[in-house]
Design a protein around this motif. Structure first.
Motif, PDB file in Angstrom:
ATOM      1  N   ILE A  11      35.199  26.088   0.772  1.00  0.00           N
ATOM      2  CA  ILE A  11      36.299  26.878   1.619  1.00  0.00           C
ATOM      3  C   ILE A  11      37.201  27.228   0.725  1.00  0.00           C
ATOM      4  CG2 ILE A  11      35.438  25.467   3.749  1.00  0.00           C
ATOM      5  CD1 ILE A  11      38.112  23.528   3.250  1.00  0.00           C
ATOM      6  N   GLY A  15      39.250  26.503   7.228  1.00  0.00           N
ATOM      7  CA  GLY A  15      38.076  25.953   7.243  1.00  0.00           C
ATOM      8  C   GLY A  15      37.443  25.543   8.895  1.00  0.00           C
ATOM      9  N   SER A  16      37.793  27.014   9.803  1.00  0.00           N
ATOM     10  CA  SER A  16      37.385  26.663  11.062  1.00  0.00           C
ATOM     11  C   SER A  16      35.992  26.891  11.186  1.00  0.00           C
ATOM     12  CB  SER A  16      38.057  27.630  11.961  1.00  0.00           C
ATOM     13  OG  SER A  16      37.425  29.156  11.622  1.00  0.00           O
ATOM     14  N   ALA A  19      34.457  23.485  10.135  1.00  0.00           N
ATOM     15  CA  ALA A  19      34.698  22.473  11.267  1.00  0.00           C
ATOM     16  C   ALA A  19      33.480  22.559  12.291  1.00  0.00           C
ATOM     17  CB  ALA A  19      36.013  22.650  11.927  1.00  0.00           C
ATOM     18  N   SER A  39      36.878  22.699  -2.147  1.00  0.00           N
ATOM     19  CA  SER A  39      37.629  23.845  -2.023  1.00  0.00           C
ATOM     20  C   SER A  39      38.290  24.233  -3.600  1.00  0.00           C
ATOM     21  CB  SER A  39      39.030  23.630  -0.985  1.00  0.00           C
ATOM     22  OG  SER A  39      39.887  24.686  -1.225  1.00  0.00           O
ATOM     23  N   GLY A  46      41.710  23.213   5.219  1.00  0.00           N
ATOM     24  CA  GLY A  46      40.319  22.728   5.650  1.00  0.00           C
ATOM     25  C   GLY A  46      40.036  21.166   5.038  1.00  0.00           C
ATOM     26  N   LYS A  49      41.015  18.582   7.471  1.00  0.00           N
ATOM     27  CA  LYS A  49      40.064  18.579   8.873  1.00  0.00           C
ATOM     28  C   LYS A  49      38.897  18.066   8.256  1.00  0.00           C
ATOM     29  CE  LYS A  49      41.558  23.242  10.502  1.00  0.00           C
ATOM     30  NZ  LYS A  49      41.287  24.736  11.004  1.00  0.00           N
TER      31      LYS A  49
END
Length: 222
Positions: A11, A15-16, A19, A39, A46, A49
């Motif tokens: 990512i 980061g949707s 997730a 990342s 993200g 998360k």
């Protein structure tokens, strides 16, 4: 018992999609587990998360390396260290070199916010509205050397409304991405989706059922 393939998710931002993959992988019968979220940006939202979901995280900051291949060697080493078998790019905003792509050939997928081959690259939603298309959407594909190309695993379409702005269209496409990516990862991780090469072309064939374990030959990784 389901053979769960170890997935590394790369990512660069919030980061949707990552997730959504992590949430899908919580199911006991899902054929993949998220072994790592990495990342290239230390400030990527993200990462928090993923950590909150109990997923191991790492940062390989591209700014710390003198060239792209040095960065990718470090990224590759992080994936190998976590025994990653399959890479998912989820908002990873770095162009990858042929070396990295070849190292993960047929083991790396990406999601793009358009119905490829339409609108590769950036600003997809503004371009779709400018062209006056009536359907937009998203594509999951295996990664190849040219940006936003490669055999398509799956696509999801959404209508383009007369009152849409790039922002409203992006939100509707993103919701479709969150549904599509987990489904496509499951197809690839289970072995149902496989790249077929015929006469110099590539396509993804999707079987009705996963192959038996003894028949599932995973692509080699250098």
């Amino acid at each position: 018992m389901v053979r769960r393939r170890r997935v590394g998710i790369a990512i660069s931002g919030g980061g949707s999609n990552m997730a959504a993959l992590v949430a899908a992988a919580r199911a006991a019968d899902y054929p993949a587990e998220v072994a790592l979220v990495v990342s290239n940006r230390p400030d990527a939202g993200g990462l928090a998360k993923a950590a909150a979901a109990g997923v191991p995280t790492a940062v390989v900051d591209h700014k710390a390396f003198g060239d792209r291949q040095a960065f990718e060697i470090a990224l590759h080493a992080e994936m190998v260290r976590h025994d990653v078998e399959l890479v998912c790019l989820a908002g990873f905003m770095r162009l990858l070199t042929p070396w990295f792509i070849e190292s993960w050939m047929d083991r790396m997928i990406n999601i793009h916010p358009s119905l490829l081959p339409a609108f590769p690259g950036l600003h997809t939603h503004a371009r779709a509205l400018a062209e006056g298309v009536k359907l937009a959407g998203c594509t999951v594909h295996f990664v190849r050397h040219a940006m936003d190309t490669g055999p398509v695993v799956g696509q999801a379409a959404v209508p383009v409304l007369s009152a849409d702005t790039p922002e409203t269209l992006a939100a509707r496409v993103l919701a479709a991405e969150h549904r599509l990516y987990p489904r496509c990862l499951a197809l690839v991780a289970s072995g149902r989706a496989a790249v077929v090469r015929e006469g110099g072309t590539e396509r993804v064939a999707i079987a009705a059922e996963p192959p038996p374990p003894e028949a599932f030959v995973w692509p080699s990784r250098d």
